[in-house]
Write an enzyme that holds these catalytic residues in place. Structure first.
Site, PDB file in Angstrom:
ATOM      1  CE  LYS A   1      81.712  39.313  54.621  1.00 52.24           C
ATOM      2  NZ  LYS A   1      81.385  40.697  55.045  1.00 52.24           N
TER       3      LYS A   1
ATOM      4  NE  ARG B   1      85.480  40.833  60.132  1.00 55.35           N
ATOM      5  CZ  ARG B   1      84.317  40.187  59.955  1.00 55.35           C
ATOM      6  NH1 ARG B   1      84.309  38.903  59.739  1.00 55.35           N
ATOM      7  NH2 ARG B   1      83.196  40.858  59.991  1.00 55.35           N
TER       8      ARG B   1
ATOM      9  NE  ARG C   1      73.492  41.970  59.099  1.00 55.10           N
ATOM     10  CZ  ARG C   1      74.767  41.794  58.742  1.00 55.10           C
ATOM     11  NH1 ARG C   1      75.065  40.970  57.748  1.00 55.10           N
ATOM     12  NH2 ARG C   1      75.741  42.429  59.339  1.00 55.10           N
TER      13      ARG C   1
ATOM     14  NE  ARG D   1      75.224  40.226  63.184  1.00 55.11           N
ATOM     15  CZ  ARG D   1      76.170  40.108  62.271  1.00 55.11           C
ATOM     16  NH1 ARG D   1      75.952  39.383  61.197  1.00 55.11           N
ATOM     17  NH2 ARG D   1      77.320  40.708  62.421  1.00 55.11           N
TER      18      ARG D   1
ATOM     19  NE  ARG E   1      79.687  44.689  62.556  1.00 57.55           N
ATOM     20  CZ  ARG E   1      78.422  44.465  62.202  1.00 57.55           C
ATOM     21  NH1 ARG E   1      77.451  45.203  62.716  1.00 57.55           N
ATOM     22  NH2 ARG E   1      78.154  43.527  61.332  1.00 57.55           N
TER      23      ARG E   1
HETATM   24  P1  AMP Z   1      80.397  38.925  60.778  1.00 61.32           P
HETATM   25  O1  AMP Z   1      79.188  38.102  61.026  1.00 61.32           O
HETATM   26  O2  AMP Z   1      81.337  38.293  59.783  1.00 61.32           O
HETATM   27  O3  AMP Z   1      80.075  40.350  60.430  1.00 61.32           O
HETATM   28  O4  AMP Z   1      81.218  38.967  62.151  1.00 61.32           O
HETATM   29  C1  AMP Z   1      80.660  39.519  63.329  1.00 61.32           C
HETATM   30  C2  AMP Z   1      81.768  39.861  64.317  1.00 61.32           C
HETATM   31  O5  AMP Z   1      82.485  38.668  64.673  1.00 61.32           O
HETATM   32  C3  AMP Z   1      82.820  40.803  63.779  1.00 61.32           C
HETATM   33  O6  AMP Z   1      82.448  42.165  63.889  1.00 61.32           O
HETATM   34  C4  AMP Z   1      84.009  40.457  64.692  1.00 61.32           C
HETATM   35  O7  AMP Z   1      83.840  41.003  65.982  1.00 61.32           O
HETATM   36  C5  AMP Z   1      83.869  38.943  64.821  1.00 61.32           C
HETATM   37  N1  AMP Z   1      84.612  38.254  63.739  1.00 61.32           N
HETATM   38  C6  AMP Z   1      84.079  37.518  62.721  1.00 61.32           C
HETATM   39  N2  AMP Z   1      85.045  37.050  61.918  1.00 61.32           N
HETATM   40  C7  AMP Z   1      86.223  37.503  62.421  1.00 61.32           C
HETATM   41  C8  AMP Z   1      87.586  37.376  62.032  1.00 61.32           C
HETATM   42  N3  AMP Z   1      87.939  36.700  60.928  1.00 61.32           N
HETATM   43  N4  AMP Z   1      88.526  37.984  62.808  1.00 61.32           N
HETATM   44  C9  AMP Z   1      88.198  38.661  63.916  1.00 61.32           C
HETATM   45  N5  AMP Z   1      86.936  38.847  64.337  1.00 61.32           N
HETATM   46  C10 AMP Z   1      85.944  38.261  63.609  1.00 61.32           C
END
Ligand code: AMP
Length: 192
Positions: A14, A89, A128, A134, A146
């Site tokens: 994404k 989410r 990644r 990360r 996740r």
């Molecule tokens: P991402 O970079 O989008 O994969 O997000 C990394 C982490 O941030 C996720 O695994 C969640 O712990 C948290 N996170 C990001 N977006 C959300 C969301 N919309 N709702 C809840 N947790 C989020």
């Protein structure tokens, strides 16, 4: 103002695709994951609260990300719309987004959903981890959590947006360029 959601499991690509989309279509990119990582880096109260949840692969509470989204919408900029990446989410977040947009007299235009099987997601996250470092990409327990969280809490949104006639499915298994072309073909239809 247009509102697009880039949807898909973690590691679907994404972030990579969002970067091209925002440039091409003059959109403001809102990634809740990026915003949360920034809070963590700056060691804010919110960042410290979110850290252990993020590192274990769990979601942070809905109210936190909903607040972030609402203030990001108020960032005044010369743009044509917004691209949400990693939000919503959960069903509660999707409903909150509808309410936030309704207050502004707006609504979601389309959800671009990247379809990528679990095995490929894991490969991409391992890749990644080597380039971006990360913490939540580098340990298998967090990765598995996740993916589980995605299936349990996020995937049901596909039906939510299908019911609203807004879900556009994209095969996310190809090369970056192939996925890019498939996304742009769909996005172009909103600018004809
Ligand atoms: P991402 O970079 O989008 O994969 O997000 C990394 C982490 O941030 C996720 O695994 C969640 O712990 C948290 N996170 C990001 N977006 C959300 C969301 N919309 N709702 C809840 N947790 C989020």
């Amino acid at each position: 103002m247009k509102y697009f959601i880039l949807f898909g499991p973690p590691g679907a690509g994404k972030g990579t695709q969002a970067a091209d989309m925002v440039t091409e279509y003059d959109l403001h990119h809102i990634s809740t994951g990026d915003l949360l990582r920034e809070e963590m880096m700056n060691r804010t109260e919110l960042g410290l609260k979110a850290k252990s949840l993020i590192e274990s692969g769990a979601l942070v509470p809905d109210e936190i990300v909903e607040g972030m989204i609402e203030s990001a919408f108020n960032t005044p900029e010369d743009i044509d719309g917004f691209l949400l990446d990693g939000f919503p989410r959960t069903t509660a977040q999707a409903e909150a987004l509808d309410r936030i947009l309704e207050k502004r007299g707006e609504s979601v235009n389309a959800v671009i959903g990247l379809n990528v099987p679990d095995a490929l997601i894991k490969d991409r996250m391992h890749g990644r981890a080597r380039t971006e470092g990360r913490a939540d990409d580098s340990n298998d327990a967090a990765i598995n959590n996740r993916i589980k969280t995605y299936h349990e809490q996020t995937e049901p949104l596909i039906d939510y947006y299908k019911a609203a006639g807004k879900y556009i499915e994209i095969d996310g298994t190809g090369s970056i360029d192939e996925v890019h072309d498939a996304i742009f073909e769909q996005m172009d239809k909103f600018y004809e």
